[in-house]
Each structure stands twice: as C-alpha cells, then as structure tokens.
Design a protein around this motif. Structure first.
Motif, PDB file in Angstrom:
ATOM      1  N   MET A   1       0.814  -1.193   0.000  1.00  0.00           N
ATOM      2  CA  MET A   1       0.000   0.000   0.000  1.00  0.00           C
ATOM      3  C   MET A   1       0.862   1.262   0.000  1.00  0.00           C
ATOM      4  O   MET A   1       0.553   2.233  -0.672  1.00  0.00           O
ATOM      5  N   SER A   2       1.941   1.232   0.770  1.00  0.00           N
ATOM      6  CA  SER A   2       2.787   2.422   0.852  1.00  0.00           C
ATOM      7  C   SER A   2       3.454   2.729  -0.482  1.00  0.00           C
ATOM      8  O   SER A   2       3.764   3.886  -0.773  1.00  0.00           O
ATOM      9  N   GLU A   3       3.681   1.699  -1.309  1.00  0.00           N
ATOM     10  CA  GLU A   3       4.255   1.923  -2.632  1.00  0.00           C
ATOM     11  C   GLU A   3       3.335   2.798  -3.473  1.00  0.00           C
ATOM     12  O   GLU A   3       3.796   3.686  -4.189  1.00  0.00           O
ATOM     13  N   TYR A   4       2.044   2.571  -3.359  1.00  0.00           N
ATOM     14  CA  TYR A   4       1.087   3.379  -4.120  1.00  0.00           C
ATOM     15  C   TYR A   4       1.050   4.812  -3.608  1.00  0.00           C
ATOM     16  O   TYR A   4       0.913   5.749  -4.391  1.00  0.00           O
ATOM     17  N   VAL A   5       1.171   4.993  -2.311  1.00  0.00           N
ATOM     18  CA  VAL A   5       1.193   6.342  -1.739  1.00  0.00           C
ATOM     19  C   VAL A   5       2.435   7.081  -2.221  1.00  0.00           C
ATOM     20  O   VAL A   5       2.359   8.248  -2.633  1.00  0.00           O
ATOM     21  N   ILE A   6       3.580   6.403  -2.201  1.00  0.00           N
ATOM     22  CA  ILE A   6       4.823   7.023  -2.679  1.00  0.00           C
ATOM     23  C   ILE A   6       4.695   7.366  -4.154  1.00  0.00           C
ATOM     24  O   ILE A   6       5.069   8.455  -4.587  1.00  0.00           O
ATOM     25  N   ARG A   7       4.171   6.433  -4.941  1.00  0.00           N
ATOM     26  CA  ARG A   7       3.992   6.680  -6.374  1.00  0.00           C
ATOM     27  C   ARG A   7       3.067   7.876  -6.596  1.00  0.00           C
ATOM     28  O   ARG A   7       3.313   8.714  -7.459  1.00  0.00           O
ATOM     29  N   PHE A   8       2.008   7.948  -5.812  1.00  0.00           N
ATOM     30  CA  PHE A   8       1.064   9.061  -5.933  1.00  0.00           C
ATOM     31  C   PHE A   8       1.745  10.381  -5.591  1.00  0.00           C
ATOM     32  O   PHE A   8       1.625  11.368  -6.342  1.00  0.00           O
ATOM     33  N   LEU A   9       2.480  10.409  -4.502  1.00  0.00           N
ATOM     34  CA  LEU A   9       3.125  11.656  -4.084  1.00  0.00           C
ATOM     35  C   LEU A   9       4.223  12.079  -5.045  1.00  0.00           C
ATOM     36  O   LEU A   9       4.297  13.246  -5.448  1.00  0.00           O
ATOM     37  N   VAL A  10       5.094  11.153  -5.418  1.00  0.00           N
ATOM     38  CA  VAL A  10       6.173  11.485  -6.350  1.00  0.00           C
ATOM     39  C   VAL A  10       5.581  11.890  -7.693  1.00  0.00           C
ATOM     40  O   VAL A  10       6.015  12.874  -8.307  1.00  0.00           O
ATOM     41  N   GLY A  11       4.584  11.144  -8.165  1.00  0.00           N
ATOM     42  CA  GLY A  11       3.930  11.490  -9.427  1.00  0.00           C
ATOM     43  C   GLY A  11       3.314  12.877  -9.379  1.00  0.00           C
ATOM     44  O   GLY A  11       3.428  13.654 -10.321  1.00  0.00           O
ATOM     45  N   GLY A  12       2.683  13.229  -8.257  1.00  0.00           N
ATOM     46  CA  GLY A  12       2.081  14.550  -8.119  1.00  0.00           C
ATOM     47  C   GLY A  12       3.103  15.665  -8.141  1.00  0.00           C
ATOM     48  O   GLY A  12       2.906  16.702  -8.780  1.00  0.00           O
ATOM     49  N   VAL A  13       4.222  15.447  -7.463  1.00  0.00           N
ATOM     50  CA  VAL A  13       5.279  16.454  -7.449  1.00  0.00           C
ATOM     51  C   VAL A  13       5.852  16.630  -8.850  1.00  0.00           C
ATOM     52  O   VAL A  13       6.057  17.761  -9.325  1.00  0.00           O
ATOM     53  N   VAL A  14       6.104  15.524  -9.537  1.00  0.00           N
ATOM     54  CA  VAL A  14       6.696  15.617 -10.871  1.00  0.00           C
ATOM     55  C   VAL A  14       5.691  16.201 -11.868  1.00  0.00           C
ATOM     56  O   VAL A  14       6.068  16.976 -12.745  1.00  0.00           O
ATOM     57  N   VAL A  15       4.415  15.857 -11.740  1.00  0.00           N
ATOM     58  CA  VAL A  15       3.394  16.453 -12.605  1.00  0.00           C
ATOM     59  C   VAL A  15       3.380  17.965 -12.407  1.00  0.00           C
ATOM     60  O   VAL A  15       3.325  18.735 -13.376  1.00  0.00           O
ATOM     61  N   GLY A  46      11.521   4.884 -10.619  1.00  0.00           N
ATOM     62  CA  GLY A  46      12.224   5.102  -9.350  1.00  0.00           C
ATOM     63  C   GLY A  46      11.909   4.030  -8.335  1.00  0.00           C
ATOM     64  O   GLY A  46      12.805   3.507  -7.655  1.00  0.00           O
ATOM     65  N   ILE A  47      10.645   3.673  -8.233  1.00  0.00           N
ATOM     66  CA  ILE A  47      10.242   2.621  -7.305  1.00  0.00           C
ATOM     67  C   ILE A  47      10.799   1.273  -7.753  1.00  0.00           C
ATOM     68  O   ILE A  47      11.284   0.484  -6.934  1.00  0.00           O
ATOM     69  N   ALA A  48      10.761   1.009  -9.057  1.00  0.00           N
ATOM     70  CA  ALA A  48      11.311  -0.257  -9.573  1.00  0.00           C
ATOM     71  C   ALA A  48      12.808  -0.348  -9.298  1.00  0.00           C
ATOM     72  O   ALA A  48      13.315  -1.406  -8.925  1.00  0.00           O
ATOM     73  N   LEU A  49      13.507   0.745  -9.465  1.00  0.00           N
ATOM     74  CA  LEU A  49      14.948   0.768  -9.202  1.00  0.00           C
ATOM     75  C   LEU A  49      15.221   0.517  -7.725  1.00  0.00           C
ATOM     76  O   LEU A  49      16.106  -0.271  -7.368  1.00  0.00           O
ATOM     77  N   TYR A  50      14.466   1.159  -6.877  1.00  0.00           N
ATOM     78  CA  TYR A  50      14.651   1.012  -5.435  1.00  0.00           C
ATOM     79  C   TYR A  50      14.318  -0.403  -4.951  1.00  0.00           C
ATOM     80  O   TYR A  50      15.048  -0.984  -4.168  1.00  0.00           O
ATOM     81  N   ARG A  51      13.200  -0.948  -5.430  1.00  0.00           N
ATOM     82  CA  ARG A  51      12.728  -2.238  -4.911  1.00  0.00           C
ATOM     83  C   ARG A  51      13.325  -3.444  -5.610  1.00  0.00           C
ATOM     84  O   ARG A  51      13.490  -4.490  -4.985  1.00  0.00           O
ATOM     85  N   HIS A  52      13.648  -3.330  -6.914  1.00  0.00           N
ATOM     86  CA  HIS A  52      14.052  -4.512  -7.675  1.00  0.00           C
ATOM     87  C   HIS A  52      15.438  -4.417  -8.296  1.00  0.00           C
ATOM     88  O   HIS A  52      15.913  -5.387  -8.865  1.00  0.00           O
ATOM     89  N   GLY A  53      16.040  -3.253  -8.312  1.00  0.00           N
ATOM     90  CA  GLY A  53      17.381  -3.110  -8.850  1.00  0.00           C
ATOM     91  C   GLY A  53      17.397  -2.553 -10.267  1.00  0.00           C
ATOM     92  O   GLY A  53      16.368  -2.388 -10.931  1.00  0.00           O
ATOM     93  N   ALA A  54      18.614  -2.287 -10.734  1.00  0.00           N
ATOM     94  CA  ALA A  54      18.811  -1.618 -12.015  1.00  0.00           C
ATOM     95  C   ALA A  54      18.402  -2.481 -13.201  1.00  0.00           C
ATOM     96  O   ALA A  54      17.867  -1.966 -14.186  1.00  0.00           O
ATOM     97  N   ASP A  55      18.652  -3.787 -13.134  1.00  0.00           N
ATOM     98  CA  ASP A  55      18.297  -4.654 -14.262  1.00  0.00           C
ATOM     99  C   ASP A  55      16.794  -4.666 -14.507  1.00  0.00           C
ATOM    100  O   ASP A  55      16.337  -4.576 -15.650  1.00  0.00           O
ATOM    101  N   TYR A  56      16.032  -4.775 -13.443  1.00  0.00           N
ATOM    102  CA  TYR A  56      14.572  -4.777 -13.561  1.00  0.00           C
ATOM    103  C   TYR A  56      14.074  -3.426 -14.093  1.00  0.00           C
ATOM    104  O   TYR A  56      13.207  -3.379 -14.961  1.00  0.00           O
ATOM    105  N   ALA A  57      14.637  -2.342 -13.572  1.00  0.00           N
ATOM    106  CA  ALA A  57      14.232  -1.009 -14.026  1.00  0.00           C
ATOM    107  C   ALA A  57      14.581  -0.810 -15.500  1.00  0.00           C
ATOM    108  O   ALA A  57      13.837  -0.160 -16.235  1.00  0.00           O
TER     109      ALA A  57
END
Length: 115
Positions: A1-15, A46-57
């Motif tokens: 759930m927190s991943e979605y909150v982070i995505r929402f907040l980061v997405g809002g700031v970048v938008v 950013g979340i993919a890089l943080y959670r799964h690493g550079a190859d996944y991102a």
C-alpha cells in the motif's frame, strides 16, 4: 500500500514540476507534452529501481519506450484513417489498436523479450 502512496506523491510532485515547465515554454502547445504520463513513468521507474534493482528497471524502461513508440505509430495511423480514408472514429481506433499491438509486441521482441 505504501508503494502506491509514494507513487502518488512522487507522481504529483513531478506532474506539478512538468506543468510549471510547460507554462514557461513557448508555444503553449508544449504544455501538453509535459502531462501526467512522464511523471508517472518516472515515479514507477524510481520505485522499480529502489525495490528490484537496475536490471529490472532497465527492462521496465525498455517496455515503456516500446509502448511510447507503438503509441506514436497508433496515433499517426488513426489520424491517417480519420482524415484520408474518412473512417468514423470507432473503426479507425479499433483498426489502429491492432497495429499498436503488433508494433508493441514486435519492438519488445526486438528488444529481447522485455517483461
């Protein structure tokens, strides 16, 4: 759930940042280029890089680029069918959707079967 909150907040700031950039640039038609999609993609990467690493991102970014190119081809085909062939919107978009799928899958296959 927190991943979605982070995505929402980061997405809002970048938008918001992209919207301000769009206000500064001329012509104003550039403002549409800096909408929500780039910011959501950046937040997701950013979340993919943080959670799964550079190859996944990297794989996810290849899939995003293939989707963007396929969308560009789709848009051109829809415009051509609407303007030149005088097709109605529904048949033009449905026919172009098939083209989008072929292009997207083809680009992913060329890229090495991403995702």
């Amino acid at each position: 759930m927190s991943e979605y909150v982070i995505r929402f907040l980061v997405g809002g700031v970048v938008v918001s940042a992209f919207a301000m950039l769009g206000d500064v640039l001329r012509p104003k038609s550039f403002a549409g280029l800096f909408g929500a999609a780039p910011s959501v993609a950046l937040a997701t990467l950013g979340i993919a890089l943080y959670r799964h690493g550079a190859d996944y991102a990297a794989v996810q970014s290849q899939a995003m680029m293939a989707g963007a190119l396929a969308l560009a081809v789709y848009s051109v085909i829809v415009c051509q069918l609407l303007v030149r062939s005088r097709l109605r919107a529904l048949p033009a978009t449905l026919l172009s959707l098939v083209v989008w799928l072929v292009v997207a899958v083809g680009l992913l296959a060329i890229a090495g079967g991403a995702t």
